[in-house]
Design a protein around this motif. Structure first.
Motif, PDB file in Angstrom:
ATOM      1  N   ASP A 199       5.402 -64.820 -43.814  1.00  0.00           N
ATOM      2  CA  ASP A 199       6.457 -64.961 -42.748  1.00  0.00           C
ATOM      3  C   ASP A 199       7.185 -63.455 -42.629  1.00  0.00           C
ATOM      4  O   ASP A 199       7.948 -63.163 -43.592  1.00  0.00           O
ATOM      5  CB  ASP A 199       7.528 -65.919 -43.038  1.00  0.00           C
ATOM      6  CG  ASP A 199       8.516 -66.205 -42.065  1.00  0.00           C
ATOM      7  OD1 ASP A 199       8.471 -65.466 -41.179  1.00  0.00           O
ATOM      8  OD2 ASP A 199       9.080 -67.210 -41.915  1.00  0.00           O
ATOM      9  N   SER A 200       6.877 -62.668 -41.700  1.00  0.00           N
ATOM     10  CA  SER A 200       7.077 -61.339 -41.674  1.00  0.00           C
ATOM     11  C   SER A 200       8.840 -61.366 -41.310  1.00  0.00           C
ATOM     12  O   SER A 200       9.421 -60.193 -41.778  1.00  0.00           O
ATOM     13  CB  SER A 200       6.827 -60.811 -40.157  1.00  0.00           C
ATOM     14  OG  SER A 200       6.904 -61.445 -39.082  1.00  0.00           O
ATOM     15  N   ASN A 201       9.357 -62.611 -41.305  1.00  0.00           N
ATOM     16  CA  ASN A 201      11.081 -62.317 -41.381  1.00  0.00           C
ATOM     17  C   ASN A 201      11.638 -62.422 -42.753  1.00  0.00           C
ATOM     18  O   ASN A 201      12.577 -61.727 -42.755  1.00  0.00           O
ATOM     19  CB  ASN A 201      11.405 -63.869 -40.632  1.00  0.00           C
ATOM     20  CG  ASN A 201      12.046 -63.938 -39.526  1.00  0.00           C
ATOM     21  OD1 ASN A 201      12.671 -62.852 -39.344  1.00  0.00           O
ATOM     22  ND2 ASN A 201      12.047 -65.094 -38.632  1.00  0.00           N
ATOM     23  N   PHE A 202      10.615 -62.827 -43.587  1.00  0.00           N
ATOM     24  CA  PHE A 202      11.233 -62.765 -45.083  1.00  0.00           C
ATOM     25  C   PHE A 202      10.177 -61.598 -45.922  1.00  0.00           C
ATOM     26  O   PHE A 202       9.884 -62.197 -46.913  1.00  0.00           O
ATOM     27  CB  PHE A 202      11.233 -64.233 -45.707  1.00  0.00           C
ATOM     28  CG  PHE A 202      12.136 -65.065 -45.087  1.00  0.00           C
ATOM     29  CD1 PHE A 202      13.448 -64.795 -45.158  1.00  0.00           C
ATOM     30  CD2 PHE A 202      11.670 -65.944 -43.891  1.00  0.00           C
ATOM     31  CE1 PHE A 202      14.361 -65.916 -44.899  1.00  0.00           C
ATOM     32  CE2 PHE A 202      12.651 -66.970 -43.439  1.00  0.00           C
ATOM     33  CZ  PHE A 202      13.811 -66.631 -43.553  1.00  0.00           C
ATOM     34  N   VAL A 206      -1.419 -62.450 -37.347  1.00  0.00           N
ATOM     35  CA  VAL A 206      -1.984 -64.067 -37.317  1.00  0.00           C
ATOM     36  C   VAL A 206      -0.958 -64.944 -37.419  1.00  0.00           C
ATOM     37  O   VAL A 206       0.289 -64.536 -38.049  1.00  0.00           O
ATOM     38  CB  VAL A 206      -2.831 -64.214 -38.531  1.00  0.00           C
ATOM     39  CG1 VAL A 206      -3.241 -65.667 -38.854  1.00  0.00           C
ATOM     40  CG2 VAL A 206      -3.982 -63.150 -38.861  1.00  0.00           C
ATOM     41  N   LEU A 207      -0.929 -65.772 -36.437  1.00  0.00           N
ATOM     42  CA  LEU A 207       0.231 -66.532 -36.369  1.00  0.00           C
ATOM     43  C   LEU A 207       0.085 -68.004 -37.412  1.00  0.00           C
ATOM     44  O   LEU A 207      -0.510 -69.097 -37.157  1.00  0.00           O
ATOM     45  CB  LEU A 207       0.195 -67.306 -34.994  1.00  0.00           C
ATOM     46  CG  LEU A 207       0.415 -66.247 -33.779  1.00  0.00           C
ATOM     47  CD1 LEU A 207       0.327 -66.781 -32.402  1.00  0.00           C
ATOM     48  CD2 LEU A 207       1.838 -65.339 -34.031  1.00  0.00           C
ATOM     49  N   TRP A 208       0.539 -67.748 -38.590  1.00  0.00           N
ATOM     50  CA  TRP A 208       0.182 -68.496 -39.665  1.00  0.00           C
ATOM     51  C   TRP A 208       0.801 -69.993 -39.515  1.00  0.00           C
ATOM     52  O   TRP A 208       0.410 -71.042 -40.193  1.00  0.00           O
ATOM     53  CB  TRP A 208       0.781 -68.083 -40.993  1.00  0.00           C
ATOM     54  CG  TRP A 208      -0.077 -66.604 -41.225  1.00  0.00           C
ATOM     55  CD1 TRP A 208       0.593 -65.403 -41.299  1.00  0.00           C
ATOM     56  CD2 TRP A 208      -1.313 -66.884 -41.973  1.00  0.00           C
ATOM     57  NE1 TRP A 208      -0.578 -64.640 -41.740  1.00  0.00           N
ATOM     58  CE2 TRP A 208      -1.568 -65.404 -42.296  1.00  0.00           C
ATOM     59  CE3 TRP A 208      -2.279 -67.695 -42.300  1.00  0.00           C
ATOM     60  CZ2 TRP A 208      -2.820 -64.679 -42.448  1.00  0.00           C
ATOM     61  CZ3 TRP A 208      -3.715 -67.248 -42.638  1.00  0.00           C
ATOM     62  CH2 TRP A 208      -3.949 -65.902 -42.911  1.00  0.00           C
ATOM     63  N   PHE A 209       1.747 -70.122 -38.772  1.00  0.00           N
ATOM     64  CA  PHE A 209       2.639 -71.400 -38.680  1.00  0.00           C
ATOM     65  C   PHE A 209       2.169 -72.277 -37.386  1.00  0.00           C
ATOM     66  O   PHE A 209       2.832 -73.182 -37.231  1.00  0.00           O
ATOM     67  CB  PHE A 209       4.108 -70.924 -38.782  1.00  0.00           C
ATOM     68  CG  PHE A 209       4.362 -70.533 -40.250  1.00  0.00           C
ATOM     69  CD1 PHE A 209       4.436 -71.170 -41.215  1.00  0.00           C
ATOM     70  CD2 PHE A 209       4.487 -69.024 -40.372  1.00  0.00           C
ATOM     71  CE1 PHE A 209       4.552 -70.582 -42.510  1.00  0.00           C
ATOM     72  CE2 PHE A 209       4.809 -68.467 -41.626  1.00  0.00           C
ATOM     73  CZ  PHE A 209       4.677 -69.121 -42.636  1.00  0.00           C
ATOM     74  N   THR A 210       1.881 -71.403 -36.543  1.00  0.00           N
ATOM     75  CA  THR A 210       1.505 -72.046 -34.990  1.00  0.00           C
ATOM     76  C   THR A 210       0.175 -72.277 -34.652  1.00  0.00           C
ATOM     77  O   THR A 210       0.129 -73.007 -33.618  1.00  0.00           O
ATOM     78  CB  THR A 210       2.608 -71.465 -33.899  1.00  0.00           C
ATOM     79  OG1 THR A 210       2.115 -70.003 -34.115  1.00  0.00           O
ATOM     80  CG2 THR A 210       3.973 -71.461 -34.152  1.00  0.00           C
ATOM     81  N   PRO A 216       5.951 -75.874 -40.375  1.00  0.00           N
ATOM     82  CA  PRO A 216       7.130 -76.599 -39.684  1.00  0.00           C
ATOM     83  C   PRO A 216       6.720 -77.333 -38.124  1.00  0.00           C
ATOM     84  O   PRO A 216       7.462 -78.010 -37.485  1.00  0.00           O
ATOM     85  CB  PRO A 216       8.076 -75.433 -39.294  1.00  0.00           C
ATOM     86  CG  PRO A 216       7.088 -74.268 -39.588  1.00  0.00           C
ATOM     87  CD  PRO A 216       6.222 -74.816 -40.497  1.00  0.00           C
ATOM     88  N   GLN A 217       5.494 -76.999 -37.783  1.00  0.00           N
ATOM     89  CA  GLN A 217       5.299 -77.441 -36.426  1.00  0.00           C
ATOM     90  C   GLN A 217       3.999 -78.576 -36.588  1.00  0.00           C
ATOM     91  O   GLN A 217       3.033 -78.690 -35.834  1.00  0.00           O
ATOM     92  CB  GLN A 217       4.702 -76.342 -35.467  1.00  0.00           C
ATOM     93  CG  GLN A 217       4.771 -76.845 -33.960  1.00  0.00           C
ATOM     94  CD  GLN A 217       4.360 -75.752 -32.901  1.00  0.00           C
ATOM     95  OE1 GLN A 217       4.757 -74.713 -33.289  1.00  0.00           O
ATOM     96  NE2 GLN A 217       3.685 -76.062 -32.054  1.00  0.00           N
ATOM     97  N   LEU A 248       0.762 -79.697 -34.251  1.00  0.00           N
ATOM     98  CA  LEU A 248      -0.433 -78.982 -34.488  1.00  0.00           C
ATOM     99  C   LEU A 248      -1.603 -79.971 -34.932  1.00  0.00           C
ATOM    100  O   LEU A 248      -2.868 -79.586 -34.906  1.00  0.00           O
ATOM    101  CB  LEU A 248      -0.328 -77.750 -35.554  1.00  0.00           C
ATOM    102  CG  LEU A 248       0.281 -76.486 -35.081  1.00  0.00           C
ATOM    103  CD1 LEU A 248       0.147 -75.645 -36.328  1.00  0.00           C
ATOM    104  CD2 LEU A 248      -0.674 -76.110 -34.027  1.00  0.00           C
TER     105      LEU A 248
END
Lengths: 437, 289
Positions: free
Chosen positions: B122-125, B141-145, B231-232, B236
């Motif tokens: 997560d680039s946010n953290f 890479v969109l790891w979460f979506t 989270p999704q 998904l």
């Protein structure tokens, strides 16, 4: 022998350090040392009473909880409060209200759940106590709209402590540099976002909490409310997901996606806050309880750069893309403790001193306490609260939001077309209304 | 042992099993035939909850995802666990230290480990893994979506948390392999691979079967890892059966205990079907012994 001794000594130190760290991190059952002490002059019960309080920990709720626990634990009354997060509170509330007797005697409640629990008769109506103790605790200073938000069918089920409303936080330095003004409509929000994106410094200028399993439901409801409608027509009890307003809400939300992180449907409020802390976004719309964190230089190097405004309207001339969430204290019907005593405890905790001490972390329910002098987002919050969409105190709201949020996420990310999303949501809505009877 | 002593010693376990296993199981089966609200008596609805579960595509997706995850994770953890256990078994004085380090990921609560793991991507953290991969590939890479990247990090995290336990069991098995037999195989000309394939693995077949059994049961119950990592999950199709049950039975605004109970009963049946080969193999081995 030597090795054996040092192995034992090292193991002993490790255990001691672990216990110390566990003790420090585990939270405390007593109120924080910083709790505001207020007068809590209840009629002392003849026998010792333990009052269990259920309230999640947050910078906005803690001042009220801590004040109550610290100030009202005397004589024969002892208040106990264990640290807990919001999700834990939700679970424990359901459990404690489900039987003939519960674990908790005072619970933190909020406008979203009051209609459901009120309609199920699980919460004690507080009107007689407000009438009896109103003068003693100065309850007439509590904002009427917040009191209405914690009411259902004319009865008050929660005594408001503080409210949170959606507020726009934006980077004033970025806006000034590009000659931009805070947006007042979604069209302006797109223009401003495009301008920041074009400047090249910030790739995704807009940050919104649109977590697909929860927050995006609030966002969709705010977009509907901005156009003056809600999930359901209250007169005909028909779900309005296939309405023109619903289509507009979904399309307007979708139009913001190019300006946000591609993984926006996984972002809750802490993640949006983090984007703003990091400088990855220049604007964010969140509940006001999150705003004060943006102004602390221990959190972000941009602390001095944030300014605040009321959120924009979806369409020009409409109400804000807003939401008002009021937190308060409720008394479960199934508590074994004297309810008059419990009301005095909660009334003391929302008194003027406690409310004043909660600023700027919270926006207390008492009128006129939040000013520009004591809160950096006071003007924005005061303006936002004046123009939030009408409250919708109906027992089906929580189920509608929970049932449709994933579909909203699918629509805004383009996984399904708007019309298909509307159809699916209408189906869910009709099912929820059928269950309501 | 006298009868009275036997009763006194076994009674606590029997009571615990009755209170914490049989009663909840009975209530789950009972509620699966009822429409239940918290704190209220249920209303009998026959097979309605089962029909609702079996006709809901989301349940099918959750079963496919969970079974797929279980198969992949079990195969990878058994193979990697065997490899690491063999390496650890060859260590001398360093073995306790290495074992201690390897067990860290097992003793960390799943949700805590999964949160830390999610931050790697997560680039946010910080997103160290994200950053390094971005540098290597030049893209994000969109790891979460995105479906498969998300499945990849879920599988990696479950493997990371399960691997030490599997490795530990196999290590215990390896330590029981007769040194004489191994030396005899070596004298007979068996190479390293031959010794593993023809001597060691057949010798620890029971332990491997048990490791598969425990691993299968644990992965089928994957729940808390998904809270931070997926989270999704619903959108998904990366929702595990346990997460689906939680979302149906306990999530705010949903709270359908009857449907949740029916899905739980179906899950028990699925687990039994998946575990049947392992249980059969263990029983067969016990009989032969």
């Amino acid at each position: 022998m030597f090795d054996h001794f040092w192995t034992k000594a090292a193991a002993g130190c490790l255990v001691a350090v672990s216990l110390l760290l566990t003790g420090c991190g585990a939270g405390s059952r007593t109120a924080a040392n910083t709790a505001t002490e207020v007068a809590c002059d209840f009629t002392n019960p003849p026998e010792p009473v333990t009052v269990n309080v259920l309230a999640y920990n947050s910078s906005a709720v803690d001042p009220f909880t801590n004040t109550m626990v610290a100030s009202c634990s005397h004589d024969n009354v002892t208040l106990e409060h264990d640290p807990i997060d919001f999700a834990g509170q939700v679970q424990k509330t359901t459990a404690t209200l489900s039987g003939d007797s519960g674990t908790y005697d005072i619970i933190e409640s909020y406008s979203f759940v009051i209609p459901q629990y009120g309609s199920e008769g699980k919460l004690e109506p507080l009107d007689p106590y407000i009438e009896e103790f109103g003068d003693k605790y100065g309850l007439d200073a509590i904002n009427q709209e917040m009191l209405d938000s914690l009411s259902y069918e004319g009865k008050v089920y929660g005594l408001p402590m503080q409210a949170q409303m959606l507020v726009l936080a934006y980077r004033e330095d970025v806006f000034d540099e590009l000659g931009l003004q805070p947006p007042t409509t979604f069209a302006e929000l797109r223009e401003v976002s495009q301008a920041i994106q074009d400047a090249g410094e910030i790739q995704y200028p807009l940050a919104l909490p649109w977590l697909s399993s929860s927050d995006i439901g609030t966002a969709y409801k705010a977009a509907l409310g901005s156009q003056g409608v809600d999930y359901v027509d209250p007169d005909t009890r028909e779900p309005l997901f296939t309405s023109e307003e619903s289509r507009t809400a979904l399309e307007e939300m979708k139009s913001l996606v190019p300006y946000m992180d591609p993984q926006v449907t996984t972002f809750d409020q802490p993640k949006v806050q983090q984007q703003l802390f990091n400088g990855d976004a220049a604007m964010g719309i969140m509940f006001s309880g999150r705003m004060v964190d943006l102004t602390k230089d221990t959190n972000t190097e941009h602390a001095g750069d944030f300014a605040f405004a009321a959120p924009p309207a979806v369409l020009e001339g409409g109400r804000q893309y807003g939401a008002l969430s009021v937190d308060g204290w409720s008394i479960p019907v199934n508590t074994q403790v004297d309810k008059r005593l419990l009301f005095e405890l909660i009334a003391a905790s929302v008194g003027e001193d406690a409310s004043r001490a909660s600023i700027p972390a919270a926006y207390p329910a008492r009128e006129g306490l939040v000013t520009e002098e004591n809160s950096p987002y006071a003007t924005a919050a005061n303006e936002a609260i004046q123009n939030v969409p009408e409250p919708a105190p109906f027992p089906w709201v929580a189920k509608m939001s929970s049932g449709t949020s994933e579909v909203v996420a699918q629509v805004v990310t383009g996984a399904i077309p708007v019309e298909e999303g509307q159809r699916q949501m209408q189906e869910i809505g009709e099912q929820v209304m059928a269950e309501q009877g | 042992m006298r009868r009275r002593e036997f009763v006194a010693l076994t009674l606590p376990s029997v009571l615990v099993m009755f209170g914490f296993m049989l009663v909840p199981l009975y209530r789950t089966v009972e509620w699966s035939f009822e429409r239940v609200s918290y704190g209220q008596a249920g209303t009998f609805v026959g097979l309605q909850n089962y029909l609702a579960a079996l006709t809901e595509p989301r349940f099918g997706r959750a079963v496919v995802f969970t079974v797929g995850l279980t198969l992949v994770v079990t195969v990878v953890t058994i193979c990697l666990g065997y490899l690491i256990a063999t390496l650890v078994n060859g260590l001398g004085r360093m073995r306790p230290l290495v074992l201690g380090i390897l067990l860290v990921s097992y003793v960390i609560p799943h949700v805590v480990g999964a949160v830390s793991f999610s931050w790697l991507f997560d680039s946010n953290f910080g997103g160290v893994a994200n950053f390094l991969l971005g540098r290597l590939t030049g893209g994000d890479v969109l790891w979460f979506t995105d479906l498969w990247p998300n499945r990849l990090i879920i599988a990696l995290n479950v493997i990371w948390s399960m691997l030490p336990f599997v490795m530990l069991m196999i290590l215990a098995g390896l330590q029981g392999v007769s040194r004489e037999t191994l030396e005899a195989a070596q004298i007979d000309g068996a190479g390293t691979l031959g010794r593993h394939w023809h001597v060691i693995i057949p010798s620890i077949r029971g332990v491997l079967g048990f490791a598969v059994l425990i691993s299968t049961m644990d992965v089928l119950r994957t729940f808390d890892n998904l809270i931070p990592l997926a989270p999704q999950a619903v959108g998904l199709g990366n929702e595990s059966i346990m997460l689906y049950i939680y979302n149906v039975a306990f999530r705010e605004g949903a709270e359908d205990l009857g449907l949740g109970s029916a899905i739980s009963v179906l899950t028990i049946l699925i687990i039994l079907v998946l575990l049947y080969p392992s249980i059969r193999s263990i029983l067969k081995e016990a009989k032969e012994a």
